[in-house]
Design a protein around this motif. Structure first.
Motif, PDB file in Angstrom:
ATOM      1  N   SER A 180       0.829  -1.207   0.000  1.00 12.28           N
ATOM      2  CA  SER A 180       0.000   0.000   0.000  1.00 12.28           C
ATOM      3  C   SER A 180       0.867   1.262   0.000  1.00 12.28           C
ATOM      4  O   SER A 180       0.526   2.249  -0.651  1.00 12.28           O
ATOM      5  CB  SER A 180      -0.972   0.003   1.177  1.00 12.28           C
ATOM      6  N   ARG A 181       2.001   1.228   0.708  1.00 10.49           N
ATOM      7  CA  ARG A 181       2.891   2.391   0.688  1.00 10.49           C
ATOM      8  C   ARG A 181       3.513   2.594  -0.692  1.00 10.49           C
ATOM      9  O   ARG A 181       3.659   3.736  -1.146  1.00 10.49           O
ATOM     10  CB  ARG A 181       3.994   2.247   1.741  1.00 10.49           C
ATOM     11  N   ARG A 183       2.126   1.768  -3.519  1.00  6.20           N
ATOM     12  CA  ARG A 183       1.039   2.295  -4.365  1.00  6.20           C
ATOM     13  C   ARG A 183       0.800   3.777  -4.062  1.00  6.20           C
ATOM     14  O   ARG A 183       0.661   4.592  -4.967  1.00  6.20           O
ATOM     15  CB  ARG A 183      -0.240   1.473  -4.158  1.00  6.20           C
ATOM     16  N   ARG A 184       0.780   4.124  -2.768  1.00  3.90           N
ATOM     17  CA  ARG A 184       0.580   5.530  -2.382  1.00  3.90           C
ATOM     18  C   ARG A 184       1.724   6.399  -2.907  1.00  3.90           C
ATOM     19  O   ARG A 184       1.487   7.517  -3.375  1.00  3.90           O
ATOM     20  CB  ARG A 184       0.475   5.648  -0.862  1.00  3.90           C
ATOM     21  N   ARG A 186       3.655   5.840  -5.569  1.00  5.24           N
ATOM     22  CA  ARG A 186       3.501   5.979  -7.028  1.00  5.24           C
ATOM     23  C   ARG A 186       2.406   6.981  -7.367  1.00  5.24           C
ATOM     24  O   ARG A 186       2.578   7.831  -8.242  1.00  5.24           O
ATOM     25  CB  ARG A 186       3.195   4.625  -7.673  1.00  5.24           C
ATOM     26  N   ASN A 187       1.266   6.880  -6.675  1.00  5.78           N
ATOM     27  CA  ASN A 187       0.161   7.794  -6.940  1.00  5.78           C
ATOM     28  C   ASN A 187       0.545   9.238  -6.614  1.00  5.78           C
ATOM     29  O   ASN A 187       0.221  10.166  -7.353  1.00  5.78           O
ATOM     30  CB  ASN A 187      -1.083   7.382  -6.166  1.00  5.78           C
ATOM     31  N   ALA A 188       1.222   9.424  -5.487  1.00  7.36           N
ATOM     32  CA  ALA A 188       1.648  10.789  -5.092  1.00  7.36           C
ATOM     33  C   ALA A 188       2.627  11.356  -6.107  1.00  7.36           C
ATOM     34  O   ALA A 188       2.517  12.542  -6.472  1.00  7.36           O
ATOM     35  CB  ALA A 188       2.260  10.757  -3.690  1.00  7.36           C
ATOM     36  N   ARG A 190       2.868  10.496  -9.272  1.00 10.00           N
ATOM     37  CA  ARG A 190       2.121  10.722 -10.511  1.00 10.00           C
ATOM     38  C   ARG A 190       1.342  12.036 -10.430  1.00 10.00           C
ATOM     39  O   ARG A 190       1.369  12.837 -11.372  1.00 10.00           O
ATOM     40  CB  ARG A 190       1.166   9.547 -10.745  1.00 10.00           C
ATOM     41  N   GLU A 191       0.674  12.288  -9.303  1.00  8.99           N
ATOM     42  CA  GLU A 191      -0.083  13.529  -9.124  1.00  8.99           C
ATOM     43  C   GLU A 191       0.824  14.748  -9.117  1.00  8.99           C
ATOM     44  O   GLU A 191       0.514  15.764  -9.715  1.00  8.99           O
ATOM     45  CB  GLU A 191      -0.892  13.473  -7.830  1.00  8.99           C
ATOM     46  N   ALA A 194       2.046  15.494 -12.662  1.00 15.65           N
ATOM     47  CA  ALA A 194       1.009  15.678 -13.709  1.00 15.65           C
ATOM     48  C   ALA A 194       0.841  17.144 -14.064  1.00 15.65           C
ATOM     49  O   ALA A 194       1.135  18.045 -13.418  1.00 15.65           O
ATOM     50  CB  ALA A 194      -0.310  15.097 -13.250  1.00 15.65           C
TER      51      ALA A 194
END
Length: 194
Positions: A180-181, A183-184, A186-188, A190-191, A194
């Motif tokens: 989960s860390r 994934r978090r 990667r998402n952070a 990416r945001e 962006a």
């Protein structure tokens, strides 16, 4: 100054030493140890505060280097000079990181390690600084904005090349937490980019 420098000397020198070690050259092994062990000990201590385990891992690592030096492949033709695991220092670090995970697993079987015993970094790790500096200011700023626990997972999985299970043992958190860390993180990233 040559931009192929690694920690204790030039990358090519360390690779030559490793090839000589593969031919059972004890002088080359001594020189390789002298060049790489201080750096390796510091890197291991950033991940484990137990000097006994660090000493054990160093010994196991260099024993493996002595025995397995012939398996070092050097630079990967398809990946160029920056291919993961392509340098002698990278190869040695990979062995050490895996030995550290093994040692931590052995210790975990004997006793549960409370998470408050894990080392807390008071200064940014060299890997964090290198990772941030190697990608430019935009990515560096995004990495700096990540929570320390997210950066630790990225460092273990991306820089050290550890699996989820190995990262879990190294950081002392469940595998699901590592996932989960990651994934978090990667998402952070990416945001932020962006």
């Amino acid at each position: 100054m040559n931009d192929q420098l690694s920690v204790g000397g030039s990358r090519q020198d360390e690779e030559r030493l490793l090839r000589r070690v593969a031919r059972a050259d004890l002088d080359a092994f001594d020189e390789l140890y002298r060049r790489t062990s201080p750096w390796l000990a510091i890197r291991l201590r950033r991940r484990c505060a137990d000097d006994g385990i660090v000493a054990e891992v160093l010994q196991d690592t260099y024993l493996t280097v002595w025995r397995a030096a012939g398996s070092f492949s050097g630079l990967r033709p398809s990946g160029g000079a920056d291919a993961p695991g392509g340098s002698a220092a990278g190869w040695i670090w990979t062995i050490a990181a895996r030995r550290l995970v093994d040692a931590l697993r052995r210790r975990a079987r004997v006793q549960e390690v409370p998470t408050d015993v894990l080392p807390v970094r008071s200064a940014p790790a060299a890997e964090d600084e290198a990772l941030a500096g190697s990608f430019g200011s935009e990515v560096g700023a995004a990495l700096d904005a990540l929570a320390p626990e997210l950066r630790a997972v990225l460092a273990a999985m991306v820089l050290d090349g550890l699996t989820v299970r190995e990262t879990s043992v190294l950081l002392g958190v469940p595998e699901g937490t590592v996932k989960s860390r990651a994934r978090r993180a990667r998402n952070a990233l990416r945001e932020a980019l962006a």
